[in-house]
Design an enzyme around this catalytic site. Structure first.
Site, PDB file in Angstrom:
ATOM      1  N   SER A 176      52.401  63.514 -10.181  1.00 39.79           N
ATOM      2  CA  SER A 176      52.827  64.767  -9.565  1.00 39.79           C
ATOM      3  C   SER A 176      51.749  65.843  -9.731  1.00 39.79           C
ATOM      4  O   SER A 176      50.608  65.641  -9.329  1.00 39.79           O
ATOM      5  CB  SER A 176      54.170  65.198 -10.161  1.00 39.79           C
ATOM      6  N   ASP A 182      60.087  60.787  -1.201  1.00 33.19           N
ATOM      7  CA  ASP A 182      59.415  61.853  -1.950  1.00 33.19           C
ATOM      8  C   ASP A 182      58.833  62.845  -0.958  1.00 33.19           C
ATOM      9  O   ASP A 182      58.119  62.461  -0.031  1.00 33.19           O
ATOM     10  CB  ASP A 182      58.300  61.229  -2.804  1.00 33.19           C
ATOM     11  N   HIS A 225      60.568  60.947  -6.115  1.00 34.97           N
ATOM     12  CA  HIS A 225      59.650  61.745  -6.929  1.00 34.97           C
ATOM     13  C   HIS A 225      60.128  61.835  -8.380  1.00 34.97           C
ATOM     14  O   HIS A 225      61.303  62.072  -8.644  1.00 34.97           O
ATOM     15  CB  HIS A 225      59.500  63.151  -6.358  1.00 34.97           C
TER      16      HIS A 225
END
Length: 412
Positions: A198, A352, A382
């Site tokens: 991320s 995501d 995610h």
């Protein structure tokens, strides 16, 4: 004076009533549970719905406690995602140290090395505002053992207490420390890997780009980017539309955390969602790199509808212009930089919002002659690695992602 009495009354209800607090908690959990939209095909939807509801509840509780002046709105979220510490591992030597005020945790296999090992730096996710070394303890231990590598987990200091762009400096300083002390850890200077998930993948990308000009340091061998967030230019890409309400990161939450990361009030969050923060000249300049037209058609079948950009608003741009900078949006780096980057593993998840950031960066690297290994997790979402290693509470797709990382690192 009335406001003081009101605050005291609310505090009294929270601390005195044995019924109100649990009722509020479960009310938010149940509301979120039954109102969360899950796209068909996502992995283990019931389990995911529970986790997502709990996360939303912690965020709501944090906001309430902040309003009452009890604690920061991120305090509860940080505690919740910290996870449960695993048992001691007899196969690893684990050492904590601090470098330039940045906590590091170094994982080394206890077995005697037959030669110099790989060195992996890991930058955790969490929008730069939450997450920790402990939250990704299981991920780093697994890599150290399965890859027979030295893993350095970087506990960069979090925003907003430690203002942006301090996180990049923390990650850079940790990387420089490790590169200058490879002999101490028996690491091969030709096998240094930068990795992250991320926003941590964003940090890894930026550090890789910065280090291109460092002539007195070892070259980075590879970068491992796990569902990376790499641009703040276009929030209408197909994945942002298709997964606008998908757990664990919705489209609105991205904008919220952008503002929170920059320690700014989300006054113009709706306008940013419509891309009103992007000057027309910048849209035109970067359309060759950031555009729905560049996303393969197979990723547009889940209801993508092209949209016209909203008019540019200078006041919106001024409020959040930092997300268009090269640090926040390394996808916008020039070809002269991209072509020098090391080979990469990019992991994307179908459900995501940031999926297309990874796809676009993959395309850019390949167009510039950089070798890319790509793993697409068809049922993943995610933040899925935050659940890795928790037995029945983890997700099969997280195991598959970890296997793809291990296979890639071991192939170097």
């Amino acid at each position: 004076m009335a406001s003081v009495y009101t605050t005291l009354a609310i505090l009294g209800m929270f601390f005195i009533s044995p019924v109100l607090v649990p009722a509020l908690f479960w009310g938010v959990v149940l509301y979120s549970f039954f109102n969360t939209e899950l796209p068909p095909g996502i992995e283990q939807p019931l389990k995911l719905r529970v986790f997502h509801s709990l996360m939303i509840t912690t965020m709501v509780a944090g906001k309430i406690l902040e309003k009452l002046g009890i604690c920061n709105d991120l305090t509860i979220l940080r505690a919740a995602v910290n996870g449960i510490p695993p048992w001691r591992d007899s196969k690893l030597l684990i050492k904590d140290l601090t470098v330039d005020e940045v906590p590091l945790r170094i994982y080394q296999p206890k077995s005697p090395p037959t030669g110099k090992r790989r060195g992996i730096l890991y930058f955790h996710g969490g929008a730069g505002t939450f997450g920790s070394i402990r939250a990704f303890e299981r991920v780093c231990r697994y890599m150290a053992k399965k890859c027979n590598s030295v893993v350095v987990s970087v506990g960069y200091r979090l925003a907003p207490e430690h203002p942006y762009p301090g996180q990049y400096f923390d990650c850079l300083n940790a990387t420089l420390y490790f590169m200058r002390n490879l002999e101490e850890y028996h690491v091969d200077p030709g096998l240094i890997i930068l990795s992250g998930d991320s926003c941590g993948a964003n940090f890894a990308t930026v550090i890789c780009q910065i280090l291109l000009n460092a002539r007195d340091l070892p070259k980075v061998r590879a970068q491992v980017l796990l569902y990376p967030g790499l641009q703040g230019l276009d929030f209408h890409l197909p994945s942002y539309q298709q997964n606008a309400f998908a757990p664990m990161l919705s489209r609105k939450m991205i904008i919220y955390f952008c503002f929170r990361y920059l320690n700014k009030k989300p006054t113009f969050w709706k306008e940013v969602l419509q891309n009103s923060h992007v000057p027309d000249s910048m849209r035109h300049q970067y359309k060759k790199w950031v555009s729905a037209d560049l996303i393969p058609d197979e990723f547009k079948v889940r209801g993508y509808v092209p949209t016209k950009p909203a008019p540019y608003k200078p006041e919106v741009h001024e409020a959040i212009k930092e997300i268009l900078a090269m640090t926040f949006s390394p996808l916008l780096a020039e070809d002269s930089i991209i072509c020098q980057l090391p080979e990469s593993l990019i992991v994307t998840c179908e459900f995501d919002v940031l999926r297309d950031d990874g796809l676009l960066y993959k395309r850019r690297l390949e167009e510039n002659g950089v070798r890319v290994t790509w793993y697409h997790c068809e049922k993943g979402f995610h933040g899925i690695l935050a659940f890795f290693g928790y037995g029945i509470f983890s997700f099969l797709s997280a195991n598959r992602i970890m296997d793809s990382i291990v296979n890639y690192v071991n192939s170097l």
